[in-house]
Design an enzyme around this catalytic site. Structure first.
Site, short mmCIF file in Angstrom:
data_model
loop_
_atom_site.label_atom_id
_atom_site.label_comp_id
_atom_site.label_asym_id
_atom_site.label_seq_id
_atom_site.Cartn_x
_atom_site.Cartn_y
_atom_site.Cartn_z
N GLU A 187 0.83 -1.22 0.00
CA GLU A 187 0.00 0.00 0.00
C GLU A 187 0.87 1.28 0.00
O GLU A 187 0.49 2.28 -0.60
CB GLU A 187 -0.91 -0.05 1.23
CG GLU A 187 -2.11 0.86 1.20
CD GLU A 187 -3.18 0.53 0.16
OE1 GLU A 187 -3.44 -0.66 -0.11
OE2 GLU A 187 -3.75 1.48 -0.39
N VAL A 225 -3.21 -3.63 -5.25
CA VAL A 225 -2.38 -2.43 -5.34
C VAL A 225 -1.74 -2.33 -6.73
O VAL A 225 -1.83 -1.29 -7.41
CB VAL A 225 -1.28 -2.46 -4.24
CG1 VAL A 225 -0.22 -1.42 -4.51
CG2 VAL A 225 -1.90 -2.25 -2.87
N LEU A 226 -1.10 -3.42 -7.15
CA LEU A 226 -0.42 -3.43 -8.46
C LEU A 226 -1.44 -3.16 -9.58
O LEU A 226 -1.18 -2.38 -10.50
CB LEU A 226 0.28 -4.79 -8.61
CG LEU A 226 1.15 -5.14 -9.81
CD1 LEU A 226 0.35 -5.42 -11.06
CD2 LEU A 226 2.23 -4.11 -10.09
N ASP A 255 -4.28 -1.56 -9.44
CA ASP A 255 -4.73 -0.16 -9.43
C ASP A 255 -3.68 0.77 -10.03
O ASP A 255 -4.00 1.71 -10.79
CB ASP A 255 -5.05 0.29 -8.00
CG ASP A 255 -6.48 -0.08 -7.57
OD1 ASP A 255 -7.22 -0.65 -8.39
OD2 ASP A 255 -6.85 0.22 -6.42
N LYS A 285 -12.25 0.49 -11.96
CA LYS A 285 -11.61 1.60 -11.24
C LYS A 285 -10.11 1.38 -11.12
O LYS A 285 -9.65 0.25 -10.92
CB LYS A 285 -12.23 1.74 -9.85
CG LYS A 285 -13.65 2.23 -9.90
CD LYS A 285 -14.04 2.95 -8.65
CE LYS A 285 -14.65 2.05 -7.64
NZ LYS A 285 -15.24 2.79 -6.51
N PHE A 330 -2.87 -19.09 -8.15
CA PHE A 330 -1.99 -18.07 -7.55
C PHE A 330 -2.21 -17.96 -6.03
O PHE A 330 -1.36 -17.44 -5.32
CB PHE A 330 -2.25 -16.70 -8.17
CG PHE A 330 -1.70 -16.53 -9.57
CD1 PHE A 330 -0.33 -16.47 -9.80
CD2 PHE A 330 -2.55 -16.44 -10.66
CE1 PHE A 330 0.18 -16.31 -11.08
CE2 PHE A 330 -2.06 -16.29 -11.95
CZ PHE A 330 -0.68 -16.22 -12.16
N1 LIG Z 1 -9.98 -0.85 -8.12
C1 LIG Z 1 -10.89 -1.39 -7.35
O1 LIG Z 1 -12.06 -1.49 -7.70
C2 LIG Z 1 -10.48 -1.92 -6.00
C3 LIG Z 1 -11.41 -2.67 -5.26
C4 LIG Z 1 -11.01 -3.18 -4.03
C5 LIG Z 1 -9.73 -2.93 -3.54
N2 LIG Z 1 -8.88 -2.16 -4.30
C6 LIG Z 1 -7.52 -1.89 -3.80
O2 LIG Z 1 -6.82 -3.12 -3.70
C7 LIG Z 1 -5.78 -2.95 -2.73
C8 LIG Z 1 -5.69 -4.18 -1.88
O3 LIG Z 1 -5.42 -5.29 -2.71
P1 LIG Z 1 -4.90 -6.66 -2.09
O4 LIG Z 1 -5.68 -7.01 -0.91
O5 LIG Z 1 -4.81 -7.59 -3.23
O6 LIG Z 1 -3.46 -6.29 -1.52
P2 LIG Z 1 -2.02 -6.11 -2.19
O7 LIG Z 1 -2.10 -5.82 -3.61
O8 LIG Z 1 -1.31 -5.15 -1.31
O9 LIG Z 1 -1.39 -7.56 -2.00
C9 LIG Z 1 -1.20 -8.05 -0.69
C10 LIG Z 1 0.20 -8.64 -0.51
O10 LIG Z 1 0.22 -9.91 -1.16
C11 LIG Z 1 1.35 -9.99 -2.04
N3 LIG Z 1 0.93 -10.91 -3.09
C12 LIG Z 1 0.14 -10.66 -4.16
N4 LIG Z 1 -0.14 -11.82 -4.80
C13 LIG Z 1 0.50 -12.81 -4.15
C14 LIG Z 1 0.59 -14.22 -4.32
N5 LIG Z 1 -0.07 -14.86 -5.30
N6 LIG Z 1 1.33 -14.92 -3.43
C15 LIG Z 1 1.99 -14.31 -2.42
N7 LIG Z 1 1.92 -12.97 -2.19
C16 LIG Z 1 1.18 -12.24 -3.04
C17 LIG Z 1 1.63 -8.57 -2.43
O11 LIG Z 1 2.97 -8.39 -2.80
C18 LIG Z 1 1.31 -7.83 -1.13
O12 LIG Z 1 2.41 -7.86 -0.26
C19 LIG Z 1 -6.08 -1.70 -1.96
O13 LIG Z 1 -5.16 -0.70 -2.32
C20 LIG Z 1 -7.49 -1.33 -2.41
O14 LIG Z 1 -7.70 0.07 -2.42
C21 LIG Z 1 -9.22 -1.68 -5.51
#
Ligand SMILES: NC(=O)c1ccc[n+]([C@@H]2O[C@H](COP(=O)([O-])OP(=O)(O)OC[C@H]3O[C@@H](n4cnc5c(N)ncnc54)[C@H](O)[C@@H]3O)[C@@H](O)[C@H]2O)c1
Length: 413
Positions: free
Chosen positions: A102, A136-137, A139, A172, A199
């Site tokens: 984040e 995060v990636l 977005d 989004k 994954f």
């Molecule tokens: N655009 C949208 O509509 C929308 C909707 C909901 C959330 N979001 C955003 O999504 C973000 C949260 O996403 P998240 O929960 O995926 O968190 P994240 O992207 O931060 O990933 C969580 C952690 O998991 C790791 N990771 C990712 N894939 C992995 C895998 N297969 N194996 C091991 N590790 C892995 C990442 O490096 C990170 O450390 C927030 O910033 C939120 O605002 C966007």
């Protein structure tokens, strides 16, 4: 002529095939078609699976290139297989790794992605950007794709549960600014989102619950069948179980995505601000900013949903049995239902912020049954305090010795 009629007369609306008449005032209108695919697939990185190569425009076509932007943790885990896949498919990937936490969700990282597009000399319409990582990636890369030459095509490969059922399937994009979550962003659809639960084998167990929070949300607002499925399975969902994708897991993910798309499609640009997918997202943004130790997005949403279940029950919208089923499901997945900084004061100020975000009205989604939602605009501070007390007393009863029945889904059919 009335002033209204005069205003209308000043806007000549010629048919599209007629030359626009010269004048002093014109009206321009266009309709922007949006269409994209969301596909659940198995073994995405196996060379026998053509899905990703086809999405890149390759799979046998010589000279195909793409820009692969990967979360750095995901690159460590899956980078070699990704590279082997592209080699087997004769696709030349240009590579960029970006941190997926984040703290890296900012404009600087968006600019880094656009610089990689320039370095590659990406062709504006035919060469794709492939985003592989968590929310995060996705977005960050989505925002870069929307800005670069005002839009280049991109593909999403979500690798977290939250990414697969939520962040990866909508339109989004966005980054944080100062202490404001997602303050800068765009609406920009990918060409395709490719979901492979394999994954999920490597995600941290805490991120299982994080993603489940958004699935529970969809169940509460529109899918009682999904809710029942979660009651039967959620407590046993581990990264391995998700990755193996037994039929119950496949149905859970498919229902969550279908429900999300049903809600998003008629309101892609959020012109209607009564959004059932905002359930659990009224108070949670303020909590997410202040929680110490920090909460993940889904964890903050769970604490918000708990208070919304209590609000709905205290208003007579939801039976006590159903409110407690909701709370038990949250607890059974390991999600929190309370947090020390989640006080009546915080709830009140969060609601004030939500009113600004929702253009002057509360528009708070509450469940009037499991799987059904109504919107309310008249929540008072007193109600917030009583809802908090309900959740705290539930949590105390559920944690008490001998209260296992409460937290093990006694309401499950
Ligand atoms: N655009 C949208 O509509 C929308 C909707 C909901 C959330 N979001 C955003 O999504 C973000 C949260 O996403 P998240 O929960 O995926 O968190 P994240 O992207 O931060 O990933 C969580 C952690 O998991 C790791 N990771 C990712 N894939 C992995 C895998 N297969 N194996 C091991 N590790 C892995 C990442 O490096 C990170 O450390 C927030 O910033 C939120 O605002 C966007």
């Amino acid at each position: 002529m009335s002033s209204e009629a005069a205003a209308t007369a000043a806007i000549p609306s010629a048919p599209f095939d007629m030359p626009r008449p010269p004048g002093l005032s014109w009206y321009v209108q266009a309709h922007h078609h949006v269409g994209y695919e969301v596909n659940i697939t198995r073994n995405l990185l196996s060379p026998s699976n053509p899905t990703l190569a086809r999405a890149c425009g390759g799979d046998g076509r010589p000279g195909t290139r793409c820009l692969v932007v990967v979360d750095s943790t995901v690159d460590g885990l899956y980078g070699a297989r990704l590279r082997d896949y592209f080699a087997a498919k004769g696709i030349e990937p240009h590579w960029l790794t970006v941190p997926g936490d984040e703290d890296s969700k900012d404009l600087d990282h968006v600019v880094r992605v656009t610089e990689a597009m320039t370095d590659m000399g990406i062709l504006r319409r035919t060469e794709k950007v492939v985003a592989v990582g968590g929310g995060v990636l996705l977005d960050v890369v989505g925002m870069a794709a929307s800005l670069y030459r005002r839009g280049v095509p991109y593909i999403r490969v979500p690798t977290t549960l939250l990414g697969q059922v939520d962040a990866g399937v909508g339109v989004k994009t966005g980054v944080n600014q100062d202490r404001h979550k997602n303050r800068l962003g765009t609406y920009f659809a990918p060409q395709t989102a490719l979901i492979d639960t394999a994954f999920l084998r490597t995600i941290d167990p805490r991120h299982v619950a994080n993603g489940l929070a958004e699935i529970i949300k969809m169940a509460l607002v529109k899918d009682a069948v999904l809710f029942g499925l979660l009651e039967r399975t959620a407590a046993g969902l581990t990264p391995d179980v998700l990755a193996d994708c037994a039929p119950a897991v496949g149905e859970m993910i498919s229902r969550a995505i279908a429900g999300m798309l049903d809600e998003l499609e008629p309101n892609l640009w959020e012109s209607v601000l009564e959004r059932s997918v905002d359930y659990g997202h009224t108070f949670s943004p303020s909590l997410e900013l202040r929680a110490d130790p920090p909460l993940l997005h889904g964890e903050a949403v769970a604490v918000d949903m708990a208070v919304c279940l209590a609000l709905a029950h205290n208003r007579g919208l939801l039976t006590r049995a159903d409110a407690d089923r909701g709370l038990a499901l949250l607890r059974a997945t390991g999600l929190p239902v309370t947090d020390p900084v989640f006080t009546a004061d915080l709830l009140e100020s969060a609601l004030r912020d939500a009113v600004k975000h929702r253009d002057g009205l509360q528009r708070v989604p509450l469940t009037d049954a499991i799987g059904s939602v109504v919107f309310v605009n008249d929540i008072t501070r007193d109600e917030l305090g009583r809802a908090l007390s309900y959740v705290h007393s539930y949590a105390e009863r559920a944690a008490a010795p001998g209260a296992a029945a409460l937290s093990t889904l006694s309401g499950a059919p």
